[in-house]
Design a protein around this motif. Sequence first.
Motif, PDB file in Angstrom:
ATOM      1  N   ILE A  79       8.403 -24.173 110.945  1.00 23.95           N
ATOM      2  CA  ILE A  79       9.345 -23.839 112.217  1.00 23.95           C
ATOM      3  C   ILE A  79       7.958 -23.277 112.405  1.00 23.95           C
ATOM      4  CG2 ILE A  79      10.661 -22.290 113.229  1.00 23.95           C
ATOM      5  CD1 ILE A  79      12.607 -22.499 111.666  1.00 23.95           C
ATOM      6  N   TRP A  80       7.971 -24.113 113.401  1.00 25.60           N
ATOM      7  CA  TRP A  80       6.249 -23.499 114.447  1.00 25.60           C
ATOM      8  C   TRP A  80       7.083 -23.867 116.297  1.00 25.60           C
ATOM      9  CZ3 TRP A  80       5.283 -27.380 118.287  1.00 25.60           C
ATOM     10  CH2 TRP A  80       5.852 -28.769 117.671  1.00 25.60           C
ATOM     11  N   THR A 109       4.634 -19.001 104.629  1.00 20.88           N
ATOM     12  CA  THR A 109       4.955 -17.906 103.428  1.00 20.88           C
ATOM     13  C   THR A 109       4.595 -16.562 103.468  1.00 20.88           C
ATOM     14  OG1 THR A 109       3.687 -19.003 101.964  1.00 20.88           O
ATOM     15  CG2 THR A 109       5.995 -19.529 101.486  1.00 20.88           C
ATOM     16  N   ASP A 110       3.168 -16.568 104.099  1.00 16.72           N
ATOM     17  CA  ASP A 110       2.607 -15.306 104.724  1.00 16.72           C
ATOM     18  C   ASP A 110       2.436 -14.625 106.043  1.00 16.72           C
ATOM     19  OD1 ASP A 110       1.823 -15.242 101.475  1.00 16.72           O
ATOM     20  OD2 ASP A 110      -0.096 -16.692 102.267  1.00 16.72           O
ATOM     21  N   GLY A 111       3.106 -15.171 106.592  1.00 22.42           N
ATOM     22  CA  GLY A 111       3.759 -14.269 107.684  1.00 22.42           C
ATOM     23  C   GLY A 111       3.858 -15.854 108.930  1.00 22.42           C
ATOM     24  N   ILE A 112       3.159 -15.409 109.996  1.00 19.66           N
ATOM     25  CA  ILE A 112       2.993 -16.721 110.849  1.00 19.66           C
ATOM     26  C   ILE A 112       1.490 -16.068 110.811  1.00 19.66           C
ATOM     27  CG2 ILE A 112       3.371 -16.682 113.520  1.00 19.66           C
ATOM     28  CD1 ILE A 112       4.776 -14.237 114.208  1.00 19.66           C
ATOM     29  N   LEU A 113       1.403 -17.941 110.924  1.00 22.97           N
ATOM     30  CA  LEU A 113       0.038 -18.435 110.777  1.00 22.97           C
ATOM     31  C   LEU A 113      -0.561 -18.678 112.469  1.00 22.97           C
ATOM     32  CD1 LEU A 113      -2.684 -19.520 109.568  1.00 22.97           C
ATOM     33  CD2 LEU A 113      -1.560 -21.766 109.286  1.00 22.97           C
ATOM     34  N   ILE A 114      -1.072 -18.512 113.325  1.00 23.49           N
ATOM     35  CA  ILE A 114      -2.092 -18.895 114.511  1.00 23.49           C
ATOM     36  C   ILE A 114      -2.892 -19.843 114.267  1.00 23.49           C
ATOM     37  CG2 ILE A 114      -2.874 -18.177 116.626  1.00 23.49           C
ATOM     38  CD1 ILE A 114      -0.028 -17.134 116.199  1.00 23.49           C
ATOM     39  N   ARG A 115      -2.761 -20.876 114.939  1.00 20.29           N
ATOM     40  CA  ARG A 115      -3.782 -21.902 114.724  1.00 20.29           C
ATOM     41  C   ARG A 115      -4.137 -22.977 116.310  1.00 20.29           C
ATOM     42  NH1 ARG A 115      -1.654 -26.835 111.367  1.00 20.29           N
ATOM     43  NH2 ARG A 115      -3.602 -27.423 112.408  1.00 20.29           N
ATOM     44  N   LEU A 116      -5.466 -23.363 116.153  1.00 26.38           N
ATOM     45  CA  LEU A 116      -6.545 -23.134 117.372  1.00 26.38           C
ATOM     46  C   LEU A 116      -6.881 -24.826 117.191  1.00 26.38           C
ATOM     47  CD1 LEU A 116      -7.739 -23.384 120.919  1.00 26.38           C
ATOM     48  CD2 LEU A 116      -9.515 -21.945 119.726  1.00 26.38           C
ATOM     49  N   SER A 117      -6.650 -25.329 117.533  1.00 24.30           N
ATOM     50  CA  SER A 117      -6.659 -26.956 117.182  1.00 24.30           C
ATOM     51  C   SER A 117      -6.722 -27.869 118.190  1.00 24.30           C
ATOM     52  CB  SER A 117      -5.529 -27.525 116.003  1.00 24.30           C
ATOM     53  OG  SER A 117      -5.977 -28.143 115.275  1.00 24.30           O
ATOM     54  N   ASP A 157      -8.948 -28.203 113.340  1.00 25.37           N
ATOM     55  CA  ASP A 157      -8.380 -26.448 114.039  1.00 25.37           C
ATOM     56  C   ASP A 157     -10.251 -26.208 114.129  1.00 25.37           C
ATOM     57  OD1 ASP A 157      -5.729 -26.774 113.090  1.00 25.37           O
ATOM     58  OD2 ASP A 157      -6.424 -24.906 111.236  1.00 25.37           O
ATOM     59  N   LEU A 158      -9.987 -25.474 114.851  1.00 18.19           N
ATOM     60  CA  LEU A 158     -10.978 -24.675 115.320  1.00 18.19           C
ATOM     61  C   LEU A 158     -11.033 -23.060 115.272  1.00 18.19           C
ATOM     62  CD1 LEU A 158     -11.166 -26.260 119.012  1.00 18.19           C
ATOM     63  CD2 LEU A 158     -12.253 -26.924 117.541  1.00 18.19           C
ATOM     64  N   TYR A 159      -9.848 -22.165 115.156  1.00 19.33           N
ATOM     65  CA  TYR A 159      -9.776 -21.257 114.460  1.00 19.33           C
ATOM     66  C   TYR A 159      -8.218 -21.502 114.409  1.00 19.33           C
ATOM     67  CZ  TYR A 159      -9.447 -16.242 114.468  1.00 19.33           C
ATOM     68  OH  TYR A 159      -9.253 -14.657 114.850  1.00 19.33           O
ATOM     69  N   GLN A 160      -7.770 -20.336 112.873  1.00 24.29           N
ATOM     70  CA  GLN A 160      -7.198 -19.710 112.036  1.00 24.29           C
ATOM     71  C   GLN A 160      -6.832 -18.885 112.008  1.00 24.29           C
ATOM     72  OE1 GLN A 160      -5.751 -21.699 107.478  1.00 24.29           O
ATOM     73  NE2 GLN A 160      -5.934 -23.130 109.069  1.00 24.29           N
ATOM     74  N   VAL A 161      -5.985 -17.933 112.092  1.00 21.27           N
ATOM     75  CA  VAL A 161      -5.539 -16.449 111.146  1.00 21.27           C
ATOM     76  C   VAL A 161      -4.462 -16.571 111.485  1.00 21.27           C
ATOM     77  CG1 VAL A 161      -5.479 -15.534 113.744  1.00 21.27           C
ATOM     78  CG2 VAL A 161      -6.567 -13.932 111.648  1.00 21.27           C
ATOM     79  N   PHE A 162      -3.819 -15.029 110.315  1.00 20.84           N
ATOM     80  CA  PHE A 162      -2.832 -14.977 110.363  1.00 20.84           C
ATOM     81  C   PHE A 162      -2.099 -14.089 111.640  1.00 20.84           C
ATOM     82  CE2 PHE A 162      -2.357 -16.679 106.373  1.00 20.84           C
ATOM     83  CZ  PHE A 162      -1.411 -17.375 106.368  1.00 20.84           C
ATOM     84  N   TYR A 163      -1.329 -13.424 112.327  1.00 24.53           N
ATOM     85  CA  TYR A 163      -0.836 -12.657 113.398  1.00 24.53           C
ATOM     86  C   TYR A 163      -0.753 -11.721 112.920  1.00 24.53           C
ATOM     87  CZ  TYR A 163       1.260 -10.697 117.187  1.00 24.53           C
ATOM     88  OH  TYR A 163       1.461  -9.861 118.167  1.00 24.53           O
ATOM     89  N   GLN A 164      -1.081 -10.619 112.960  1.00 21.68           N
ATOM     90  CA  GLN A 164      -0.965  -9.010 112.897  1.00 21.68           C
ATOM     91  C   GLN A 164      -0.542  -8.424 114.649  1.00 21.68           C
ATOM     92  OE1 GLN A 164      -0.405  -7.867 109.434  1.00 21.68           O
ATOM     93  NE2 GLN A 164      -0.297  -9.948 108.849  1.00 21.68           N
ATOM     94  N   PRO A 165       0.465  -7.930 114.662  1.00 21.16           N
ATOM     95  CA  PRO A 165       0.770  -7.210 115.890  1.00 21.16           C
ATOM     96  C   PRO A 165       0.160  -6.735 116.082  1.00 21.16           C
ATOM     97  CG  PRO A 165       2.459  -7.976 114.850  1.00 21.16           C
ATOM     98  CD  PRO A 165       1.991  -8.280 113.405  1.00 21.16           C
ATOM     99  N   VAL A 166      -0.612  -5.340 115.230  1.00 21.47           N
ATOM    100  CA  VAL A 166      -1.605  -4.134 115.445  1.00 21.47           C
ATOM    101  C   VAL A 166      -3.287  -4.287 115.473  1.00 21.47           C
ATOM    102  CG1 VAL A 166       0.289  -2.535 113.852  1.00 21.47           C
ATOM    103  CG2 VAL A 166      -2.306  -3.923 112.749  1.00 21.47           C
ATOM    104  N   GLU A 167      -3.108  -5.975 115.399  1.00 24.27           N
ATOM    105  CA  GLU A 167      -4.470  -6.774 115.769  1.00 24.27           C
ATOM    106  C   GLU A 167      -4.297  -7.366 117.125  1.00 24.27           C
ATOM    107  OE1 GLU A 167      -5.836  -8.237 112.065  1.00 24.27           O
ATOM    108  OE2 GLU A 167      -5.948  -5.994 110.896  1.00 24.27           O
ATOM    109  N   ARG A 168      -3.108  -7.326 117.616  1.00 23.58           N
ATOM    110  CA  ARG A 168      -3.006  -8.415 118.363  1.00 23.58           C
ATOM    111  C   ARG A 168      -3.743  -9.054 119.498  1.00 23.58           C
ATOM    112  NH1 ARG A 168      -1.138  -7.916 123.653  1.00 23.58           N
ATOM    113  NH2 ARG A 168      -0.350  -5.361 123.082  1.00 23.58           N
ATOM    114  N   LEU A 169      -4.872  -7.591 120.647  1.00 21.64           N
ATOM    115  CA  LEU A 169      -6.375  -7.640 120.953  1.00 21.64           C
ATOM    116  C   LEU A 169      -7.502  -7.981 120.999  1.00 21.64           C
ATOM    117  CD1 LEU A 169      -5.567  -3.977 122.970  1.00 21.64           C
ATOM    118  CD2 LEU A 169      -5.073  -6.592 124.215  1.00 21.64           C
ATOM    119  N   GLN A 170      -7.598  -7.941 119.249  1.00 22.19           N
ATOM    120  CA  GLN A 170      -8.414  -8.526 118.615  1.00 22.19           C
ATOM    121  C   GLN A 170      -8.854  -9.798 118.608  1.00 22.19           C
ATOM    122  OE1 GLN A 170      -6.789  -5.200 117.920  1.00 22.19           O
ATOM    123  NE2 GLN A 170      -8.841  -4.700 116.914  1.00 22.19           N
TER     124      GLN A 170
END
Length: 192
Positions: A79-80, A109-117, A157-170
């Motif tokens: 799902i995306w 499976t490891d959380g929410i993957l955020i991809r800028l692509s 992908d130009l950038y890829q990271v797993f989303y962590q709500p506590v790191e939202r601003l970074q």
Amino acid sequence: MPAHDKRSQRYEDILRAIELRKREQAAAPTQSELTSALDGLNIAGMLEYIRKRPPQGLSVYGPRRFTSPLLPLTAERNIWVASVIWHKPKGYLYYEMLSLLGIWAISHTDGILIRLSEKTLTFSAPVFNPESYYHHIKHKFDLHYKGDASPPSTVADLYQVFYQPVERLQLREAIESHLRDWVTAHRSMDSG
């Protein structure tokens, strides 16, 4: 059509509608979580800023939110939810290719993957009618181009990271930085 065939067709339609409703209900919590991640990162706001102040040689449209089709999910089909802008070089003759720039939130499976692509779509309408094209391209791209807003291959992908709500601003700052790099690269292409 005989009455029996009409009833049989109606029954099949009802079963399909029930199955679709089940899929919608099953996907709703995940889609809500993905949407919240994109909203927390202000993705639509970042893309809206690019649309309002595009690199000089680009026509930019959107942003628009897209969600994954409600197909049976497999390991390859997660799902995306995405927020996407589409762009092409300015000018009457530059309609054959259209690029999508987007940020996808993908269940993983490891959380929410955020991809800028970014990905490219090819013109697929039988003819190019400028009046129709320029009217519709402002609101949607899938009428004239082959392809959809599904996530491109990770190679793009130009950038890829797993989303962590506590790191939202970074994460927001990192995504903004990568989008600024994208804008700068397109500005230098236009001037070079």
